[in-house]
Design a protein around this motif. Structure first.
Motif, PDB file in Angstrom:
ATOM      1  N   ILE A   1     -62.618  46.948  53.749  1.00 22.08           N
ATOM      2  CA  ILE A   1     -62.015  46.028  54.628  1.00 22.08           C
ATOM      3  C   ILE A   1     -62.878  44.845  54.714  1.00 22.08           C
ATOM      4  CG2 ILE A   1     -62.162  45.615  57.316  1.00 22.08           C
ATOM      5  CD1 ILE A   1     -61.361  48.840  57.608  1.00 22.08           C
ATOM      6  N   ASP A   2     -64.240  44.826  54.613  1.00 18.92           N
ATOM      7  CA  ASP A   2     -65.071  43.632  54.578  1.00 18.92           C
ATOM      8  C   ASP A   2     -64.776  42.802  53.165  1.00 18.92           C
ATOM      9  OD1 ASP A   2     -66.412  44.327  57.015  1.00 18.92           O
ATOM     10  OD2 ASP A   2     -68.221  45.383  55.938  1.00 18.92           O
ATOM     11  N   ASP A   3     -64.662  43.556  51.995  1.00 14.56           N
ATOM     12  CA  ASP A   3     -64.293  42.655  50.884  1.00 14.56           C
ATOM     13  C   ASP A   3     -63.139  42.256  50.658  1.00 14.56           C
ATOM     14  OD1 ASP A   3     -66.964  43.899  49.834  1.00 14.56           O
ATOM     15  OD2 ASP A   3     -66.237  45.182  48.592  1.00 14.56           O
ATOM     16  N   ASN A   4     -62.141  42.747  51.515  1.00 16.42           N
ATOM     17  CA  ASN A   4     -60.821  42.007  51.666  1.00 16.42           C
ATOM     18  C   ASN A   4     -60.379  41.427  52.717  1.00 16.42           C
ATOM     19  OD1 ASN A   4     -58.973  43.435  49.423  1.00 16.42           O
ATOM     20  ND2 ASN A   4     -60.309  45.105  49.926  1.00 16.42           N
ATOM     21  N   ASP A   5     -61.408  40.743  53.598  1.00 16.41           N
ATOM     22  CA  ASP A   5     -61.576  39.843  54.631  1.00 16.41           C
ATOM     23  C   ASP A   5     -60.285  40.300  55.590  1.00 16.41           C
ATOM     24  OD1 ASP A   5     -63.673  38.484  54.068  1.00 16.41           O
ATOM     25  OD2 ASP A   5     -62.659  37.300  52.784  1.00 16.41           O
ATOM     26  N   LEU A   6     -59.895  41.529  55.744  1.00 15.14           N
ATOM     27  CA  LEU A   6     -59.027  42.039  56.724  1.00 15.14           C
ATOM     28  C   LEU A   6     -59.420  41.450  58.203  1.00 15.14           C
ATOM     29  CD1 LEU A   6     -57.770  45.533  55.604  1.00 15.14           C
ATOM     30  CD2 LEU A   6     -56.814  43.326  54.952  1.00 15.14           C
ATOM     31  N   ASP A   7     -58.152  41.182  58.813  1.00 13.30           N
ATOM     32  CA  ASP A   7     -58.225  41.050  60.081  1.00 13.30           C
ATOM     33  C   ASP A   7     -58.196  42.315  61.045  1.00 13.30           C
ATOM     34  OD1 ASP A   7     -58.564  39.239  62.718  1.00 13.30           O
ATOM     35  OD2 ASP A   7     -56.719  38.755  62.460  1.00 13.30           O
ATOM     36  N   VAL A   8     -59.388  42.797  61.044  1.00 11.07           N
ATOM     37  CA  VAL A   8     -59.487  43.981  61.699  1.00 11.07           C
ATOM     38  C   VAL A   8     -60.698  44.380  62.287  1.00 11.07           C
ATOM     39  CG1 VAL A   8     -59.882  45.487  59.564  1.00 11.07           C
ATOM     40  CG2 VAL A   8     -58.841  46.644  61.461  1.00 11.07           C
ATOM     41  N   ASP A   9     -60.739  44.905  63.578  1.00  9.02           N
ATOM     42  CA  ASP A   9     -61.990  45.631  64.126  1.00  9.02           C
ATOM     43  C   ASP A   9     -62.170  46.887  63.677  1.00  9.02           C
ATOM     44  OD1 ASP A   9     -62.835  42.899  65.151  1.00  9.02           O
ATOM     45  OD2 ASP A   9     -61.559  43.508  66.927  1.00  9.02           O
ATOM     46  N   TYR A  10     -63.512  47.463  63.337  1.00  6.66           N
ATOM     47  CA  TYR A  10     -63.602  48.664  63.181  1.00  6.66           C
ATOM     48  C   TYR A  10     -64.795  49.370  63.796  1.00  6.66           C
ATOM     49  CZ  TYR A  10     -66.638  47.389  59.344  1.00  6.66           C
ATOM     50  OH  TYR A  10     -67.603  46.609  58.825  1.00  6.66           O
ATOM     51  N   LEU A  11     -64.667  50.583  64.303  1.00  6.03           N
ATOM     52  CA  LEU A  11     -65.853  51.039  64.929  1.00  6.03           C
ATOM     53  C   LEU A  11     -65.937  52.638  64.678  1.00  6.03           C
ATOM     54  CD1 LEU A  11     -67.900  51.092  67.518  1.00  6.03           C
ATOM     55  CD2 LEU A  11     -65.832  51.876  68.996  1.00  6.03           C
TER      56      LEU A  11
ATOM     57  N   CYS B   1     -50.860  45.768  58.750  1.00  7.60           N
ATOM     58  CA  CYS B   1     -51.167  44.141  58.550  1.00  7.60           C
ATOM     59  C   CYS B   1     -50.784  43.247  57.469  1.00  7.60           C
ATOM     60  CB  CYS B   1     -52.828  44.135  58.669  1.00  7.60           C
ATOM     61  SG  CYS B   1     -53.482  44.390  57.257  1.00  7.60           S
ATOM     62  N   GLY B   2     -49.700  44.290  56.851  1.00 10.85           N
ATOM     63  CA  GLY B   2     -49.023  43.311  55.643  1.00 10.85           C
ATOM     64  C   GLY B   2     -49.883  43.347  54.517  1.00 10.85           C
ATOM     65  N   GLU B   3     -50.916  43.931  54.522  1.00  6.19           N
ATOM     66  CA  GLU B   3     -51.905  43.391  53.371  1.00  6.19           C
ATOM     67  C   GLU B   3     -52.120  44.752  52.579  1.00  6.19           C
ATOM     68  OE1 GLU B   3     -55.232  40.879  53.575  1.00  6.19           O
ATOM     69  OE2 GLU B   3     -54.474  39.866  55.292  1.00  6.19           O
ATOM     70  N   THR B   4     -52.310  44.807  51.394  1.00  8.42           N
ATOM     71  CA  THR B   4     -52.418  45.932  50.466  1.00  8.42           C
ATOM     72  C   THR B   4     -54.136  45.912  50.155  1.00  8.42           C
ATOM     73  OG1 THR B   4     -50.290  45.967  49.686  1.00  8.42           O
ATOM     74  CG2 THR B   4     -51.852  47.306  48.392  1.00  8.42           C
ATOM     75  N   ILE B   5     -54.665  46.939  50.257  1.00  9.96           N
ATOM     76  CA  ILE B   5     -56.313  46.884  50.006  1.00  9.96           C
ATOM     77  C   ILE B   5     -56.214  48.057  49.248  1.00  9.96           C
ATOM     78  CG2 ILE B   5     -56.870  45.396  51.656  1.00  9.96           C
ATOM     79  CD1 ILE B   5     -58.298  48.151  52.646  1.00  9.96           C
ATOM     80  N   GLY B   6     -57.103  48.036  48.059  1.00 13.61           N
ATOM     81  CA  GLY B   6     -57.599  49.171  47.286  1.00 13.61           C
ATOM     82  C   GLY B   6     -58.910  49.680  47.516  1.00 13.61           C
ATOM     83  N   PHE B   7     -59.284  50.905  47.381  1.00 18.15           N
ATOM     84  CA  PHE B   7     -60.599  51.635  47.679  1.00 18.15           C
ATOM     85  C   PHE B   7     -61.327  51.759  46.317  1.00 18.15           C
ATOM     86  CE2 PHE B   7     -57.768  52.272  51.284  1.00 18.15           C
ATOM     87  CZ  PHE B   7     -58.497  51.980  52.346  1.00 18.15           C
TER      88      PHE B   7
END
Length: 105
Positions: free
Chosen positions: A21-31, A97-103
């Protein structure tokens, strides 16, 4: 796998998700709260990732549905359809969110 190994593996998975999430600058809050990782997107969409220690499963709850994953042959595999955990999570994030990320598994 014993409980300690399960917790170690799932801690590493939660850390991997945070890093992606951090590496892809997603607009998401996580807890992270205990056994639960909540992802909340800017439009209010949520994905909840839960580790169920008693069953040694990872669960994903998303708009697309609920998924239970068990560790099999070195991967977390969904009981419902045989899908892999990170592939399912990536699809749920893309839908949210319309974005694809890899792990970096």
């Amino acid at each position: 796998m014993n409980e300690s190994e399960f917790l170690q593996q799932t801690d590493a998975i939660f850390a991997c998700i945070e890093t992606a999430i951090d590496d892809n600058d997603l607009d998401v809050d996580y807890l992270i709260s205990g056994n639960v990782l909540d992802l909340e997107f800017s439009d209010g969409a949520k994905i909840i990732i839960n580790r169920h220690t008693a069953n040694q499963e990872l669960w994903i709850a998303a708009k697309s549905g609920g998924y239970h994953f068990a560790f099999q042959n070195g991967q977390w595999i969904a009981a419902r359809d045989g899908a892999e955990f990170f592939a399912t999570l990536s699809a749920a994030i893309a839908a949210a969110c319309g974005e694809t990320i890899g792990f970096g598994e």
